[in-house]
Design an enzyme around this catalytic site. Structure first.
Site, short mmCIF file in Angstrom:
data_model
loop_
_atom_site.label_atom_id
_atom_site.label_comp_id
_atom_site.label_asym_id
_atom_site.label_seq_id
_atom_site.Cartn_x
_atom_site.Cartn_y
_atom_site.Cartn_z
N GLY A 119 -2.52 11.73 -11.76
CA GLY A 119 -2.80 11.15 -10.46
C GLY A 119 -2.60 12.10 -9.29
O GLY A 119 -2.48 11.65 -8.14
N LYS A 150 -7.06 12.33 -8.33
CA LYS A 150 -7.52 12.05 -6.97
C LYS A 150 -8.80 12.80 -6.61
O LYS A 150 -9.60 12.32 -5.82
CB LYS A 150 -6.41 12.43 -5.98
N ASP A 227 -2.61 5.52 -0.48
CA ASP A 227 -3.06 6.61 0.39
C ASP A 227 -4.36 6.26 1.11
O ASP A 227 -5.34 7.03 1.11
CB ASP A 227 -3.22 7.90 -0.42
N TYR A 275 3.94 1.93 -1.43
CA TYR A 275 4.43 2.09 -2.80
C TYR A 275 5.78 2.78 -2.90
O TYR A 275 6.29 2.95 -4.00
CB TYR A 275 3.40 2.86 -3.64
N TRP A 328 5.35 4.76 -11.15
CA TRP A 328 4.56 5.99 -11.06
C TRP A 328 5.54 7.03 -10.54
O TRP A 328 5.89 7.05 -9.37
CB TRP A 328 3.40 5.77 -10.10
N ASN A 330 6.71 10.53 -9.42
CA ASN A 330 6.12 11.77 -8.92
C ASN A 330 6.98 12.99 -9.25
O ASN A 330 7.52 13.68 -8.39
CB ASN A 330 5.88 11.66 -7.42
N ASN A 363 3.79 11.61 -13.18
CA ASN A 363 2.65 12.28 -12.56
C ASN A 363 2.92 13.78 -12.66
O ASN A 363 3.80 14.30 -11.98
CB ASN A 363 2.51 11.85 -11.10
#
Length: 380
Positions: A119, A150, A227, A275, A328, A330, A363
């Site tokens: 992602g 993305k 986003d 988020y 998710w 990061n 991610n």
């Protein structure tokens, strides 16, 4: 012994027995069980006398297995074909290319869903890198992959347009490779930059895009509205909805109904606009209230890149969305600092936190191979 992830319980003898494959592998009759022992089959047939007996044990949890190695015999009791697949990889990780130890292993995962979300921003992985990543994930007992780069234009900016034939074929190959590795393949789409949520024609374009992937055998989908602008952008939506959360919940519910009408086992995962928080934004609470149960809601922790996610953090977000969060995570993503490779072990997510989560997906970096160092610690 170089097990990754480390089994819950293992008794390993110092005695090692010569091993180069099996003379015979006996499984339940269904094709999924045969696929589960593929890692052993791929060693080729050996006439050294080894036989593997793989049985379904309904008393075990879905991903639990018991592995026993004796002289000339390998016994696997598994709660599902996926669990048997994991048992085979545990066996192969104990093999040094010449011999395997006499041993008994009892294993099961701490968390139901663990894996990877592709992602990040920037250059997506190549098709070959994705295939190799799926093989890596399967071998290390990760069971979910979300396709969400993305900078795939057909994922985000050009979401209304069908994938060109060559790209669609590559997606189909990814879905097949995921199935081979007992990984849930989740196709994600990110329409929030331009979609008019209240327009039926827009919904038809969304479902047409999803239907093309559903025909590839995919049953799990991600609706990503992260986003994007934090307020409704179109006049029609401002008239139809009281808030952005209202629009997103309505879209998610309609899409979930559409999916369930076609496959009762479908799964929808939503990444919200807000988020990273502890459930304070009104958007988060309204989304949780309006979004139907059975739809998963993603979260990156209290921050976009959260060094720590505590069980208190998870519980607060869980209360706001009225379900366990789908994390998710990061890390080790480096799209915000491309000059660095992040290859340290994941920390700050303890066993107590995992009890409060539905899933934990990493991610990774734009560099797929380098990401595997950190991803191995997620698997563990």
């Amino acid at each position: 012994m170089r097990w990754l992830p480390l089994p819950r319980q293992a008794e390993v003898s110092s005695e090692r027995l010569p091993f180069a494959g099996c003379h015979a592998i006996k499984t339940p009759p269904k094709a999924e069980w045969e696929n589960a022992v593929r890692p052993l089959r791929e060693l080729g047939t050996s006439f050294g006398g080894w036989t593997a007996f793989v049985e379904h044990d309904a008393n075990l949890a879905q991903e639990s297995y018991r592995l026993r190695v004796e002289n000339g015999r390998i016994y696997v009791h598994a709660g599902s074909p996926r669990a048997a697949f994991y048992a085979c990889h545990t066996l192969l990780q104990a093999w040094d290319g010449k011999a395997i130890p006499v041993m008994q292993v009892d294993d099961s995962p701490t968390l139901a869903w663990r894996g990877v979300v592709e992602g990040f921003y920037g250059k997506p992985w190549t098709h070959n890198a994705r295939l190799k990543m799926l093989d890596f994930m399967g071998a290390h007992k990760m069971n979910i992959y979300l396709y969400a780069p993305k900078d795939d234009p057909y994922h985000r900016e050009r979401w209304r347009e069908p994938y060109p034939a060559a790209d669609a074929q590559r997606l189909n190959e990814l879905a097949e490779r995921a199935r081979d590795n007992f990984i849930e393949f989740v196709f994600c789409i990110s329409p929030g930059l331009s979609m008019v949520y209240s327009d039926p024609a827009e919904f038809e374009k969304l479902t047409a895009k999803i239907e093309a992937v559903r025909q590839m055998g995919v049953r799990s989908f991600g609706l990503l509205v992260d986003d994007i602008p934090e307020e409704l952008q179109h006049d029609a939506d401002k008239q139809a909805y009281t808030s952005l959360a209202h629009a997103h919940a309505d879209l998610a519910n309609r899409l979930n109904h559409w999916l369930k009408e076609r496959d009762a086992d479908s799964w929808l995962i939503v990444c919200p606009t807000f988020y990273h928080n502890r459930g304070e934004p009104p958007y988060v609470r309204e989304l949780g209230e309006r979004t139907e149960r059975g739809i998963s809601i993603m979260w990156t922790g209290p921050k976009v890149v959260s060094r720590e996610i505590t069980h208190e953090d998870a519980e607060l977000f869980k209360l706001a969305i009225q379900r366990k969060p789908f994390v998710w995570d990061n890390y080790p993503v480096n799209d915000y600092e491309t000059s660095r490779l992040l290859m340290g072990a994941i920390t700050g997510r303890d066993a107590e936190t995992l009890k409060h989560l539905e899933a934990l997906v990493s991610n990774p970096m734009n560099q797929a191979e380098a990401s595997k160092v950190a991803l191995g610690t997620y698997a563990d």
